[in-house]
Design a protein around this motif. Structure first.
Motif, PDB file in Angstrom:
ATOM      1  N   ASP A 155       0.820  -1.205   0.000  1.00  0.00           N
ATOM      2  CA  ASP A 155       0.000   0.000   0.000  1.00  0.00           C
ATOM      3  C   ASP A 155       0.858   1.260   0.000  1.00  0.00           C
ATOM      4  O   ASP A 155       0.498   2.277  -0.612  1.00  0.00           O
ATOM      5  N   ALA A 156       2.010   1.204   0.688  1.00  0.00           N
ATOM      6  CA  ALA A 156       2.900   2.370   0.704  1.00  0.00           C
ATOM      7  C   ALA A 156       3.475   2.634  -0.679  1.00  0.00           C
ATOM      8  O   ALA A 156       3.583   3.788  -1.117  1.00  0.00           O
ATOM      9  N   GLU A 157       3.833   1.578  -1.371  1.00  0.00           N
ATOM     10  CA  GLU A 157       4.367   1.751  -2.725  1.00  0.00           C
ATOM     11  C   GLU A 157       3.282   2.242  -3.679  1.00  0.00           C
ATOM     12  O   GLU A 157       3.519   3.105  -4.523  1.00  0.00           O
ATOM     13  N   GLU A 158       2.084   1.702  -3.520  1.00  0.00           N
ATOM     14  CA  GLU A 158       0.971   2.171  -4.358  1.00  0.00           C
ATOM     15  C   GLU A 158       0.653   3.638  -4.088  1.00  0.00           C
ATOM     16  O   GLU A 158       0.215   4.363  -4.989  1.00  0.00           O
ATOM     17  N   GLY A 159       0.903   4.073  -2.856  1.00  0.00           N
ATOM     18  CA  GLY A 159       0.631   5.459  -2.488  1.00  0.00           C
ATOM     19  C   GLY A 159       1.752   6.418  -2.824  1.00  0.00           C
ATOM     20  O   GLY A 159       1.659   7.611  -2.510  1.00  0.00           O
ATOM     21  N   GLY A 160       2.828   5.927  -3.429  1.00  0.00           N
ATOM     22  CA  GLY A 160       3.916   6.810  -3.848  1.00  0.00           C
ATOM     23  C   GLY A 160       4.914   7.109  -2.748  1.00  0.00           C
ATOM     24  O   GLY A 160       5.287   8.274  -2.550  1.00  0.00           O
ATOM     25  N   GLN A 161       5.371   6.079  -2.045  1.00  0.00           N
ATOM     26  CA  GLN A 161       6.286   6.290  -0.927  1.00  0.00           C
ATOM     27  C   GLN A 161       7.549   7.030  -1.351  1.00  0.00           C
ATOM     28  O   GLN A 161       7.960   8.002  -0.708  1.00  0.00           O
ATOM     29  N   ALA A 162       8.185   6.579  -2.421  1.00  0.00           N
ATOM     30  CA  ALA A 162       9.444   7.199  -2.844  1.00  0.00           C
ATOM     31  C   ALA A 162       9.246   8.684  -3.184  1.00  0.00           C
ATOM     32  O   ALA A 162      10.026   9.548  -2.755  1.00  0.00           O
ATOM     33  N   GLY A 163       8.204   8.968  -3.929  1.00  0.00           N
ATOM     34  CA  GLY A 163       7.959  10.349  -4.307  1.00  0.00           C
ATOM     35  C   GLY A 163       7.640  11.241  -3.123  1.00  0.00           C
ATOM     36  O   GLY A 163       8.064  12.404  -3.077  1.00  0.00           O
ATOM     37  N   SER A 164       6.901  10.704  -2.150  1.00  0.00           N
ATOM     38  CA  SER A 164       6.549  11.516  -0.979  1.00  0.00           C
ATOM     39  C   SER A 164       7.778  11.831  -0.133  1.00  0.00           C
ATOM     40  O   SER A 164       7.894  12.936   0.413  1.00  0.00           O
ATOM     41  N   ILE A 165       8.716  10.898  -0.035  1.00  0.00           N
ATOM     42  CA  ILE A 165       9.966  11.164   0.686  1.00  0.00           C
ATOM     43  C   ILE A 165      10.782  12.211  -0.062  1.00  0.00           C
ATOM     44  O   ILE A 165      11.307  13.166   0.526  1.00  0.00           O
TER      45      ILE A 165
END
Length: 558
Positions: A409-419
């Motif tokens: 779910d974190a990857e689907e939510g754009g974890q890398a971009g949000s960091i």
């Protein structure tokens, strides 16, 4: 702007006295009228927050004797020549006679706990609190008054939406009020919405949702389309509590649910952001601490950094700050429990505090995802960073996380971009920033809150690109090599200082912060105060240039 638009006038007469007995619309119980009024129209039997008039709302919130009304704008009473079952002017006349109001909103100057503000309150009795031209113009006038006085702007909303009888002109009030809020943003003035039940349609989709802080009364409803329309349109049953305060908080759409009796206090704490910071406080003597890790073995320091009794962000905020108002949600659909943040006073300074929150017990750790932020947590932190920049408040971040949340779910939510967005945002923030690694500083999840003017680390904290266990598994391919990996990563505070990654080490009580949390907080408070004094003295341009230079030189090789 004319003199009539800026002149404050004495308030009008309050509404008539409460009836002897009131029947609660929630539990249907009978409540003695004077008690109901004394309890601010909250049922003592079931806690239901009943409706209040706009006049009652201002009486409840403002300091006695501080209220001075801002004239309601008068506009064309029937711009479309609209008639449904009766002519629109007749509807207006009936609403005015029934409520004693000119239209569905009143505005005023006043103070809350001695701090000045401009406030508007909507009245649902007047044509469902609908947003028409006069309402929009009055809200803009009030926002202009707040801008001229350079004071916060508070909006208490209760509305069914835009006024149909004024057609597209009512629709345009959404843009008109949104622009007024944007002008307050540009001026760096705090805006707060208090959502009363219900707040729908064009009001929800304009100024009600644009405030820096959105508070909701218990069970208040907020949404664009009403639940009946949604259910009929999609042909499905809606989830329990849909669009009500608990639902809104869980989905990151409001900051807090505040019972009516607590609204004055919360607003008083928030209005402190308009105070001028006091003079720096003289440092107080602090107990002696040990700025060296408790053990020379890196793996033992890692274990100390992870100790379940080690103070958390909430512990430090409670010990070091006053008037903390926690703010929730990323405003896009979620609220990450691993990130805690809000507005507080540190010493004499209003500040924004943000940190990873773990917990001490297994239940707390699980509830907080072990301090591992999801994308919604990064977005919540970003929202608070932007709020600090708007209001000109220093930022203190507390870092204690194994890393960003790993999961589908974190990857689907754009974890890398949000960091990545948070790293860029902190690098360009114009206000003073101090970050402290209090426990674990794990990878990008830690760095997302650690790009600051000053970066400190507690003596038994660690900071690394990967956990020792992960490093051992990847490079040594052997879990038994974890202590060796910890040594090789040079993740202890003295190593970080030698590498130029941090600016200072915060001493801890002998044996670690968990052995004497109060003393640990005192040591950390002194270090934070000194760091803030150092960076606050520079101009925003100087701070940003130094921060950029520091980042450019990270690791050398320029």
């Amino acid at each position: 702007m004319t003199d009539a638009m800026t002149r404050a006038v004495p308030r009008t007469a309050p509404p008539p006295p409460t009836a002897d007995w009131v029947r609660c619309d929630g539990c249907h119980g009978l409540v003695y009228g004077p008690r109901y009024a004394r309890d601010l129209n909250v049922c003592p039997l079931c806690g239901r927050h009943g409706p209040v008039t706009a006049h009652e709302r201002l009486e409840q919130l403002l300091d006695p004797g501080s209220r001075a009304d801002i004239p309601t704008v008068r506009t064309d009473p029937d711009p479309l020549g609209f008639t449904d079952t009766r002519p629109y002017p007749q509807r207006l006349a009936l609403a005015r006679a029934a409520t004693g109001l000119t239209d569905a909103v009143i505005a005023a100057h006043g103070t809350i706990e001695g701090r000045p503000l401009v406030i508007i309150a909507m009245d649902f009795r007047f044509l469902g609190g609908s947003l028409g031209v006069a309402v929009g113009a009055t809200i803009v006038r009030a926002a202009d008054e707040a801008l001229a006085a350079r004071v916060p702007f508070v909006m208490v909303t209760a509305s069914g939406g835009a006024r149909m009888q004024e057609g597209v002109l009512a629709l345009m009030q959404m843009a008109r009020t949104a622009q007024a809020l944007a002008e307050l943003d540009e001026a760096g003035l705090l805006t707060v919405t208090v959502v009363a039940d219900p707040t729908y349609g064009g009001v929800a989709a304009s100024y009600a949702s644009l405030a820096d802080v959105v508070l909701a009364e218990p069970q208040a409803r907020l949404g664009f389309a009403g639940p009946r329309v949604i259910a009929q349109t999609i042909g499905a049953e809606l989830p329990p509590g849909f669009q009500r305060a608990d639902f809104l908080l869980a989905h990151g759409l409001v900051d807090r649910i505040v019972p009516r009796a607590g609204l004055r206090s919360i607003l008083g704490h928030l209005l402190v952001v308009n105070d001028r910071p006091g003079e720096p406080v003289e440092p107080q003597p602090v107990p002696a601490g040990d700025d060296r890790p408790a053990s020379e073995q890196a793996w033992e320091v890692v274990r100390l950094a992870r100790h379940p009794d080690r103070p958390t962000t909430s512990d430090y905020v409670e010990d070091l700050c006053t008037g903390f108002v926690e703010l929730h949600g990323d405003r896009t659909g979620a609220d990450c429990p691993a990130i805690l943040g809000g507005i507080a006073v540190f010493g004499s300074r209003p500040v924004v505090v943000i940190g990873h929150q773990k917990g001490h017990t297994t239940r707390e750790l699980v509830a907080r995802d072990f301090g591992m932020a999801r994308p919604s947590g990064q977005r919540k932190a970003a929202r608070l960073l932007r709020l600090a920049a708007k209001l000109g408040l220093p930022v203190i971040t507390f870092i204690d996380t194994p890393g960003a949340h790993p999961g589908v779910d974190a990857e689907e939510g754009g974890q890398a971009g949000s960091i990545a967005e948070n790293i860029r945002l902190m690098a360009r923030l114009p206000v003073p920033t101090v970050a402290v690694i209090t426990g674990e500083g794990g990878s990008g999840g830690a760095l997302a809150l650690a790009v600051a003017d000053r970066v400190l680390a507690c003596a038994n904290a660690v900071y690394s690109v990967i956990s020792p266990e992960g490093c051992a598994a990847i490079l040594w391919k052997e879990p038994a090599a974890t202590p060796q990996a910890a040594e090789a990563l040079r993740l202890r505070a003295p190593d970080l200082l030698a590498l130029g990654v941090i600016d200072g080490i915060v001493a801890e009580p002998a044996g670690g912060a968990h052995t004497d949390p109060a003393a640990a907080a005192q040591l950390l408070g002194a270090a934070l105060a000194q760091a803030l004094d150092e960076v606050t003295g520079a101009s925003p341009a100087e701070r940003m240039n130094r921060r950029r230079g520091r980042i450019r030189n990270s690791g050398g090789g320029t």
